[in-house]
Design an enzyme around this catalytic site. Structure first.
Site, PDB file in Angstrom:
ATOM      1  N   PRO A   2     -25.860  75.713 -23.465  1.00 54.37           N
ATOM      2  CG  PRO A   2     -24.126  74.200 -23.534  1.00 54.37           C
ATOM      3  CD  PRO A   2     -25.194  74.697 -22.653  1.00 54.37           C
ATOM      4  CD  GLU A   3     -30.946  76.935 -27.363  1.00 49.87           C
ATOM      5  OE1 GLU A   3     -31.681  76.603 -28.304  1.00 49.87           O
ATOM      6  OE2 GLU A   3     -30.993  78.037 -26.812  1.00 49.87           O
ATOM      7  CG  HIS A  90     -17.102  78.184 -10.672  1.00 52.41           C
ATOM      8  ND1 HIS A  90     -17.925  77.899  -9.603  1.00 52.41           N
ATOM      9  CD2 HIS A  90     -16.972  79.523 -10.687  1.00 52.41           C
ATOM     10  CE1 HIS A  90     -18.284  79.032  -9.005  1.00 52.41           C
ATOM     11  NE2 HIS A  90     -17.718  80.032  -9.646  1.00 52.41           N
ATOM     12  NE  ARG A 109     -27.886  78.051 -12.910  1.00 47.51           N
ATOM     13  CZ  ARG A 109     -28.994  78.336 -13.561  1.00 47.51           C
ATOM     14  NH1 ARG A 109     -28.933  78.898 -14.741  1.00 47.51           N
ATOM     15  NH2 ARG A 109     -30.150  78.055 -13.042  1.00 47.51           N
TER      16      ARG A 109
END
Length: 269
Positions: A2-3, A90, A109
């Site tokens: 995300p930005e 996750h 990640r």
DNA sequence: AACGAAACCTGCGCGC
DNA sequence: TGCGCGCAGGTTTCGT
């Protein structure tokens, strides 16, 4: 992932779900996400979420005495559900509320980070200490000065969150295309007029993206199943081999400082 | 001081 | 089908 627009979308979604809730306890399944000493982090227990703010790409949970800072990095996201529901792969951090709902932090990640910092210090130490202003809150002259003193590529400068915060790989490409500036132009060679075009384009792109709930290219979801719609507005990013919407020449993909970069080499000088 | 590369992780799609 | 490689919307750290 995300930005700024994606994080803002997450912030707004979370606001509707967890404002006013009391945190009973937090289960940590992958410790490296938590950047604060684990014993200190337990101070979060019993505190109420009063407000959720955002600076750049950082989420800021305002609690009773402390602030919970969360950075989603590439693929962080949240799921909101009931305590008895299954914890899936996750999901690394689970926030249990006193009403038996839970907020889980999911991050394939494992790049995301969380800090718990006393309220009176969160701007002066930790991840926000050196964070630059967002495009909406600095002037043309201020940005020009910051850009002008650097010899590196403009794309790298705009990605540097100490200089200006909120832009990432997608929105930098889109900003530079709209400003008609080539991403490899050097900061010290750009004029005030060119930097001004960049600043205005960045503001425009971010506002539009926020209004559409962000961009979903590959993995982003604000929450489970919540997708952005700005991908329909992208003019160059991911458009390799397609005609430029302005001049019709083909969009190329190149590497700039190791990042995949999309550019119209006719329009962007 | 400033810059580039590597590191942190996992999954996916591609070519052979 | 299986394997290896490169790549992914971010940031910090390390080495030059």
């Amino acid at each position: 992932m995300p930005e700024l627009p994606e994080v803002e979308t997450v912030r707004r979604t979370l606001e509707h779900l967890v404002l006013g809730k009391r945190i009973d306890r937090v289960t940590i399944l992958y410790e490296k996400i938590i950047q604060t000493d684990l014993l200190d982090f337990e101070k979060i227990n019993g505190q109420v979420i009063h407000e959720i703010k955002r600076m750049g790409k950082h989420l800021i949970f305002m609690l009773d005495h402390d602030v919970l800072l969360i950075h989603l990095r590439m693929e962080g996201r949240f799921f909101y559900k009931k305590e008895h529901q299954e914890i899936k792969k996750h999901e690394h951090v689970i926030i249990h509320f006193s009403d038996h709902d839970i907020l889980t932090y999911h991050d394939v990640r494992k790049f995301g980070t969380m800090h718990l910092i006393p309220k009176d210090k969160y701007l002066d130490e930790g991840p926000l200490k050196l964070l630059g202003p967002e495009p909406s809150s600095l002037t043309e002259d201020e940005l020009y000065h910051k850009v002008h003193i650097r010899k590196t590529e403009i794309k790298a400068i705009l990605l540097d969150q100490h200089v200006i915060s909120g832009l990432g790989n997608i929105y930098v490409d889109e900003t530079l295309f709209r400003a008609k500036i080539h991403p490899t132009r050097k900061g010290n060679e750009l004029s005030l007029e060119e930097v001004t075009r960049i600043l205005y384009a960045a503001r425009e792109v971010l506002l539009k993206a926020i209004s559409l709930g962000g961009t979903t290219i590959r993995t982003f979801e604000a929450m489970d199943g919540v997708h952005g719609r700005f991908q329909n507005e992208l003019l160059v990013h991911t458009k390799e081999g397609e005609p430029c919407p302005v001049c019709g020449n083909l969009i190329i993909k190149m590497k700039v400082k190791g990042r995949g970069t999309y550019v119209c080499e006719t329009c962007q000088i």
